[in-house]
Scaffold this active site. Sequence first.
Site, PDB file in Angstrom:
ATOM      1  CD  GLU A  76       6.618  79.365  38.643  1.00 63.22           C
ATOM      2  OE1 GLU A  76       5.403  79.143  38.545  1.00 63.22           O
ATOM      3  OE2 GLU A  76       7.464  78.968  37.809  1.00 63.22           O
ATOM      4  N   PRO A 114       5.400  70.650  39.459  1.00 68.69           N
ATOM      5  CG  PRO A 114       7.624  69.983  39.777  1.00 68.69           C
ATOM      6  CD  PRO A 114       6.665  70.486  38.727  1.00 68.69           C
ATOM      7  CE  LYS A 115       3.893  76.346  38.669  1.00 67.02           C
ATOM      8  NZ  LYS A 115       3.240  77.554  38.167  1.00 67.02           N
ATOM      9  CE  LYS A 116       6.128  71.135  49.527  1.00 59.12           C
ATOM     10  NZ  LYS A 116       7.015  70.299  50.393  1.00 59.12           N
TER      11      LYS A 116
END
Length: 254
Positions: A76, A114-116
Amino acid sequence: MLIEDVKKQMTTPLGAPAYPKGPYFFHNREYLNIVYRTDLDSLRKIVPEPLEIEEPLVKFEVMYMPDVTGLGAYTECGQVIPVSFNGEKGEYLHAMYVDNHPAIAVGREASAYPKKLGAPKLFIDSDTLVGTLDYGSLRVANATMGFKHEPLDIRIAREELTRPTFMLKIVPDFNGKQKVCELVKTEISDLTIHGAWTGPARLQLFEHVLAPMADLPVREIVHASHILTDLILAAPSVVYDYLAEEKAAAGVKR
């Protein structure tokens, strides 16, 4: 599948869920953190009320997780902003880019991360710890740090990782309006630090419309750390409901 069985499920598709039920244990989680000074006006545009900005600082972080219960191995990368809420100091998690679908799905659905989808990497290049982020085929960030130049006090490392984290939980309704809009808080628990170091660091951010890390430009490097850990992420709790007045007016109970 019976109605009662459907109600027991955590995610879809029913025959092959996107992620297993937690808790999720992180073993040998590795951090590269670079704290830098940025423009105060740029922070004001993105930090949501009622959070308050403490200083014009941003933490750029890359995390390599080779062993996560139920989720596998992934990396990440994100930006974290020091803030306060009702006098409590913590960090606002602004954006994260992740290379693992189960981690993205569980982070967004079961929590508020808030992951993309992105392609972050953390690796050693000769005598340098390197963190990179690609979005699609384009480079968004290059971070470099001298590899294990100086030991970092474990107490300082622990303080870096255990500050309360604030995030936005936004879920749309079918009518195009917000069904959920909450500010939530979480913290790391059961933290074991295997090693921590500091040293010289540099950070380059490149303009990208859909991965706009460069909207928080690097003005000065303040601090860098490299930390190896085991940990558990605690479940989040709601600290502010943006839709509370609308719900009260409609007689809706949370």
